[in-house]
Design a protein around this motif. Structure first.
Motif, short mmCIF file in Angstrom:
data_model
loop_
_atom_site.label_atom_id
_atom_site.label_comp_id
_atom_site.label_asym_id
_atom_site.label_seq_id
_atom_site.Cartn_x
_atom_site.Cartn_y
_atom_site.Cartn_z
N LEU A 137 1.04 27.61 17.36
CA LEU A 137 2.44 27.75 17.74
C LEU A 137 2.71 29.09 18.42
O LEU A 137 3.44 29.16 19.40
N VAL A 138 2.09 30.15 17.90
CA VAL A 138 2.54 31.47 18.36
C VAL A 138 1.76 31.98 19.58
O VAL A 138 2.28 32.75 20.37
N LEU A 139 0.49 31.56 19.73
CA LEU A 139 -0.29 32.13 20.83
C LEU A 139 0.35 31.91 22.20
O LEU A 139 0.44 32.85 23.00
N PRO A 140 0.83 30.68 22.50
CA PRO A 140 1.46 30.53 23.82
C PRO A 140 2.66 31.45 24.00
O PRO A 140 2.88 31.98 25.10
N ALA A 141 3.42 31.65 22.93
CA ALA A 141 4.56 32.56 23.05
C ALA A 141 4.08 33.96 23.35
O ALA A 141 4.71 34.71 24.12
N MET A 142 2.94 34.34 22.78
CA MET A 142 2.38 35.66 23.07
C MET A 142 1.94 35.73 24.53
O MET A 142 2.14 36.74 25.21
N GLY A 143 1.33 34.63 25.00
CA GLY A 143 0.89 34.62 26.40
C GLY A 143 2.07 34.73 27.34
O GLY A 143 2.09 35.57 28.25
N VAL A 144 3.08 33.91 27.11
CA VAL A 144 4.26 33.92 27.97
C VAL A 144 4.90 35.30 27.96
O VAL A 144 5.25 35.87 29.00
N THR A 145 5.02 35.86 26.76
CA THR A 145 5.64 37.18 26.64
C THR A 145 4.87 38.22 27.44
O THR A 145 5.46 39.04 28.15
N SER A 146 3.55 38.18 27.35
CA SER A 146 2.74 39.15 28.08
C SER A 146 3.01 39.03 29.58
O SER A 146 3.20 40.04 30.27
N ASP A 147 3.04 37.80 30.08
CA ASP A 147 3.24 37.62 31.52
C ASP A 147 4.62 38.07 31.95
O ASP A 147 4.78 38.76 32.96
N VAL A 148 5.63 37.68 31.17
CA VAL A 148 7.00 38.04 31.55
C VAL A 148 7.18 39.56 31.50
O VAL A 148 7.78 40.17 32.39
N LEU A 149 6.62 40.18 30.46
CA LEU A 149 6.74 41.64 30.35
C LEU A 149 6.14 42.32 31.57
O LEU A 149 6.74 43.23 32.15
N ALA A 150 4.93 41.89 31.95
CA ALA A 150 4.27 42.55 33.07
C ALA A 150 5.08 42.39 34.35
O ALA A 150 5.26 43.34 35.11
N VAL A 151 5.57 41.17 34.58
CA VAL A 151 6.31 40.93 35.82
C VAL A 151 7.53 41.85 35.91
O VAL A 151 7.78 42.49 36.92
N PHE A 152 8.29 41.93 34.81
CA PHE A 152 9.55 42.67 34.91
C PHE A 152 9.41 44.14 34.56
O PHE A 152 10.34 44.91 34.75
N ALA A 153 8.24 44.52 34.04
CA ALA A 153 7.97 45.95 33.90
C ALA A 153 7.35 46.47 35.19
O ALA A 153 7.16 47.67 35.35
N ARG A 154 7.03 45.56 36.08
CA ARG A 154 6.36 45.89 37.35
C ARG A 154 5.12 46.72 37.11
O ARG A 154 4.85 47.70 37.80
N LYS A 155 4.35 46.31 36.13
CA LYS A 155 3.23 47.14 35.70
C LYS A 155 2.13 46.20 35.19
O LYS A 155 2.44 45.18 34.59
N PRO A 156 0.86 46.56 35.43
CA PRO A 156 -0.21 45.71 34.87
C PRO A 156 -0.07 45.63 33.36
O PRO A 156 0.37 46.59 32.73
N ILE A 157 -0.46 44.49 32.80
CA ILE A 157 -0.43 44.38 31.34
C ILE A 157 -1.39 45.43 30.79
O ILE A 157 -2.46 45.68 31.34
N PHE A 158 -0.98 46.07 29.74
CA PHE A 158 -1.78 47.14 29.16
C PHE A 158 -2.95 46.53 28.38
O PHE A 158 -2.74 45.71 27.49
N GLY A 159 -4.16 46.90 28.74
CA GLY A 159 -5.33 46.41 28.00
C GLY A 159 -5.52 44.91 28.09
O GLY A 159 -5.57 44.22 27.07
N TYR A 160 -5.64 44.41 29.32
CA TYR A 160 -5.79 42.96 29.51
C TYR A 160 -6.92 42.39 28.68
O TYR A 160 -6.77 41.41 27.96
N ARG A 161 -8.08 43.03 28.76
CA ARG A 161 -9.23 42.48 28.02
C ARG A 161 -9.00 42.53 26.51
O ARG A 161 -9.33 41.59 25.79
#
Ligand code: HEM
Ligand SMILES: [Cu+2]
Ligand SMILES: [Cu+2]
Lengths: 593, 281
Positions: free
Chosen positions: A291-315
């Protein structure tokens, strides 16, 4: 853009209405079907919750709006007059309400929307594929889901009502129809059959997702260039594939116990009630991460887009999801600390549970790291993603209390658990909203209203916390979960005001969703037309027209970089799509992430 | 140290654990201590995350002309926030473990002064005493419906026995909770540190009468308890009186009157249907 939408529309007409909207093989339409089914069930699940809260806030008082029914109505034989005489929730009906609320929210809202809806819509288009690997299987997955939904809803109306043993339906209460104390034994049986059926739906989906992600990525789309949403759905598909058969077998055993005289879980015939709990939670804990992993994925993508910044520590994000996936197989016993399971085993499960909290902590800090030094655009999806992060922080931290065996002695089966569940699982709804507001333009070709969206966020966030945070206090006070009437206990008398307060806040939380309903339906028909890439995002779905036609892309995409090249020094704009070829770039399709 | 911190939390009005029911058993204190430690650690973590988040949101709002930092991460930082939580969580594990084993490992149970068998059934507790011979299932056994009587500051050993569905014996003030399984005996124990009358609800959903399934633990001081025992098992008159006198009598009659909370509650809570009164017998 206009060309493409003409082409799509031509497609519609050629295909015919029924084929297009009902028996479509297109992953995007199947995704929308799951989405709409899930949203519909969200309304039902929400109404059930309101009735649960009503009973707790105003025990044994008639539900609101019941005055409109005549005396004759209550004397009558109608389903409602029998189920809730004079509008009062009976204890049997109360048990049904919270059982079905949880079942619906988990299996018929979060899973279909996140996995069925976002999974279907996003996986092919985000990896640059034209469709899923097995389109027919995909359609079948939805149409296997539908009878499951219908059976679950139907079960309300069988004699004795729907299942009332909790969403966990522990044996022997659920395995022996007589113990339920209601006439008619179909409730739990239909519950089992319905979940049995949707298990197959999820299996078909997960096979499809795994195959698609492994085989059908566009040239240059290495695994470590995939957006985290796709990664999360990939891992979820693997978890589903391995976890669901366990639930499915347990459900079959339960039906056998109920109908055919076996004794898998019934001690009177040599069975073992704890076997059910082991099987259920062996599925159940991976399930909560499903249940929660997709929400984590979506959150990561949305954060990066609107922070205009690469996701911190992708790997690190990817590896921590993998770690969660692995560890989630060895923590199920933390649901059974007080169950009569050997307490030494409890010790082992505390250790693993403490370990699984580490990747969650890593993810939270990486989200913060993403915000650090960013340039934040406060859009509605961003607000919901930030909301998810803060709710998940609270939910993750409250998990630590319960992971500690001695503390769990006290808070197990109290409202503390209910608070935890809602901060994590109901928090996922924030992830869902973040994703919906974010991808709505791509899904439906129109923009949603930002004003209504922000109001929706504000009210939802405030009332969510006012509803669920005080539940921690109830839990500390020892208030048990799943009790029909708290005023039956002397030590809970002082808590009744708090219960009433929570009920009022919950009603407000429900009412706040009106902003979403208006926005969603209004935008669907009258929203401003969306451009291809309204958020200036990097991932492949934004290369396709909004909404994308059959086959998704006007020309086959080639991927040159990872998904998070925001504010890259290589270009003037602060985004750099995955598919853009740069002369100056050091590497081609095989280059750096 | 812990006391000062609790004091500080009280003054800041952020001590949610003030709402814990009073601690009335030997291990209640120990559990509360773990609770407090975790509350403080997670509270600090929550504060850290929240403060950073608010700060970043205020500081890094998009402004014309400013560009986000182009950074993919920072290995040193990431190592820190992997290792530190790991150590903290392991610390919590070891700290919890010592308390857990004392309370729940049968091998570490203290010698019990009083033995009681708790039988759970839809929707009531029955408390069986072995009587003066100290043996269960003999003629001097006695059963009390819904009320448990124990001496203060003595170790009470419980044998929890289920008959139908799963129940859970919960005494909030003792921080005691243990599920009860049908056809199994599960041992538990407590040592009450305060006299009084404590509510003992069932904590595991057990059917339509689950709510209201409860009993009472009566903790007597030594003298009261001895008096109670003497009243229940009057010293046998001379020599070998045939033991079975009174064995056929129901225990109900011996029960202290005026207190059958369970039945009342179950009846009153059901507005329309009589189905569940039947189950209660
Ligand atoms: C940070 C890591 C987490 C830890 C340490 C943790 C720990 C626990 C523990 C120990 C329990 C059992 C408590 C009890 O019944 O006494 C529990 C229950 C639960 N957790 Fe978590 N949890 C974590 C994260 C999550 C997440 C991410 C989700 C879901 C998305 C979740 C969903 C649930 C649910 C639904 C239950 C209650 C199940 C039930 O009894 O109905 N937890 N958690
Ligand atoms: Cu779990
Ligand atoms: Cu019970």
């Amino acid at each position: 853009m206009s060309e493409s939408s003409v082409a799509t529309h031509a497609g519609h007409h050629r295909e015919g209405f029924v084929k297009h909207y009902f028996f479509s093989l297109d992953h995007k339409m199947i995704g929308r079907q799951f989405l709409f089914t899930g949203l519909f069930m969200l309304v039902i699940g929400g109404l059930l919750a309101m009735m649960v809260r009503w009973q707790l806030g105003y025990p044994e008082e008639p539900l609101p709006f019941m005055g409109g029914f005549s005396e004759d109505f209550w004397d009558g034989e109608s389903w409602w007059a029998q189920t809730a005489p004079f509008g009062i929730v009976t204890s049997e009906f109360y048990n049904t309400l919270f059982t079905m609320h949880a079942t619906i929210m988990i299996f018929f809202v979060v899973m279909p929307i996140m996995v069925g809806g976002f999974g279907n819509f996003l996986i092919p288009i985000c990896i640059g594929a034209k469709d899923m690997a097995f389109p027919v299987l995909n359609m079948l997955s939805y149409w296997t889901f539908v009878p499951g939904v219908l059976l679950m809803l139907l079960s309300f109306f069988v004699p004795g009502g729907a299942a009332g043993g909790g969403w966990t339906n522990y044996a022997p209460l659920a395995a022996v129809p007589d113990y339920a104390g209601v006439e008619g034994h179909w409730g739990v049986t239909l519950w089992c059959i319905s979940l049995f059926i949707i298990g197959f739906s999820s299996l078909m989906g997960s096979i499809n997702y795994i195959t698609t992600i492994i085989n059908m990525r566009a040239p240059g789309m290495t695994l470590f260039r995939m957006p985290l949403t796709v990664w999360s759905l990939f891992i979820v598909a693997i978890l589903l594939l391995l976890a669901l058969p366990v639930l499915t077998s347990a459900l079959a055993m339960m039906v056998f116990d109920r109908m055919f005289g076996t004794h898998f879980f019934i001690p009177d015939g040599g069975g073992e009630p704890l076997l059910w709990q082991h099987l259920f939670w062996f599925f159940g804990h991976p399930e909560v991460y499903i249940l929660v992993l997709p929400a984590m994925g979506v959150t990561s993508d949305v954060l990066a887009v609107f922070a205009r910044k690469p996701i911190f520590g992708y790997r690190a994000m990817v590896y921590s999801m993998c770690a969660i996936a692995l560890l989630s197989w060895v923590v199920w016993g933390h649901h059974m600390f007080q169950s009569g399971m050997d307490p030494v085993l409890g010790t082992a499960f505390t250790l693993t549970t403490m370990l699984i909290a580490v990747p969650s902590a890593i993810k939270t800090f990486n989200w913060l790291g993403t915000l650090w030094g960013s340039s934040i655009r406060f859009t509605t999806p961003m607000w919901f993603a930030l909301g998810f992060v803060s709710l998940f922080t609270i939910g993750g931290l409250s998990g630590i209390f319960m992971a500690s065996t001695p503390v769990d002695i006290f808070i197990h089966d109290t409202y503390y658990i209910v608070a935890h569940i809602h901060y994590v699982v109901a928090g996922i709804i924030f992830g869902i909203f973040a994703g919906l507001y974010f991808w709505f333009p791509k899904m439906f070709g129109r923009m949603m209203s930002e004003t209504l969206g922000k109001l929706h966020f504000l009210f939802t966030f405030v009332f969510f916390n006012l509803t669920f945070f005080p539940m921690h206090f109830l839990g500390v006070g020892g208030h048990m979960r799943r009790i029909y009437n708290p005023t039956q206990y002397e030590f809970l008398q002082p808590w009744q005001e708090m219960n009433t307060f929570i009920t009022m806040m919950a009603l407000c939380l429900g009412a706040s969703q009106i902003f979403f309903v208006i926005n969603f339906i209004g935008s669907l028909f009258w929203g401003r037309r969306a451009e291809d890439n309204p958020w200036e995002a990097n991932t492949l779905e934004w290369d396709a027209p909004s909404p994308p036609p059959h086959g998704n892309f006007l020309e086959d995409p080639v991927v040159y970089r990872g998904a998070y090249e925001y504010s890259s020094p290589e270009v003037e704009e602060d985004w750099l799509p995955q598919s853009v070829y740069l002369e100056t770039a050091v590497a081609g399709p095989e280059g750096h992430d | 140290m812990l006391e000062q911190l609790i004091d500080l939390m009280n003054r800041l009005n952020v001590n949610m654990l003030n709402w814990l029911p009073e601690a009335a058993s030997t291990y209640a204190q120990a559990i509360d201590e773990v609770f407090y430690i975790i509350y403080i650690i997670t509270g600090l973590a929550f504060l850290l995350v929240t403060v950073l988040m608010f700060w970043f949101l205020l500081q890094f709002k998009a402004r014309p002309g400013r560009r986000a930092r182009y950074s993919h991460g920072n290995v040193a930082l990431e190592l820190i926030w992997t290792i530190v939580p790991t150590l903290v969580f392991l610390g919590i594990f070891f700290y919890s473990q010592s308390t857990w084993s004392i309370i729940k490992y049968p091998s570490e149970f203290p010698e019990s002064d009083v033995q009681v068998r708790v039988v759970a059934k839809q929707f009531a507790w029955e408390f069986h005493y072995p009587g003066p011979d100290g043996e269960f299932d003999t003629d001097d056994d006695k059963m009390f419906d819904g009320d448990l009587y124990v001496p203060v500051n003595k170790v009470v050993g419980l044998m929890l026995r289920g008959s139908d569905v799963i129940h859970s014996f919960f005494v909030p003030e003792f921080r005691l909770k243990q599920d009860i399984l049908p056809r199994r005996d599960i041992p538990a124990w407590f040592n009450a540190t305060k006299t009084g009358r404590f509510e003992a609800p069932c904590a595991e959903l057990c059917g339509p009468g689950h709510s209201g399934m409860k009993g009472w633990v009566n903790v007597y001081d030594d003298a009261e308890y001895q008096a109670w025992v003497a009243e229940q098992w009057p010293p046998a008159p001379v020599e070998e009186a045939p033991v079975d006198t009174g064995a056929g009598k129901t225990d109900q009659e011996d029960m202290p009157q005026g207190d059958v909370p369970l039945q009342d509650d179950v009846d009153q809570m059901d507005p329309g249907d009589s189905g569940q009164a039947d189950i209660v017998e």
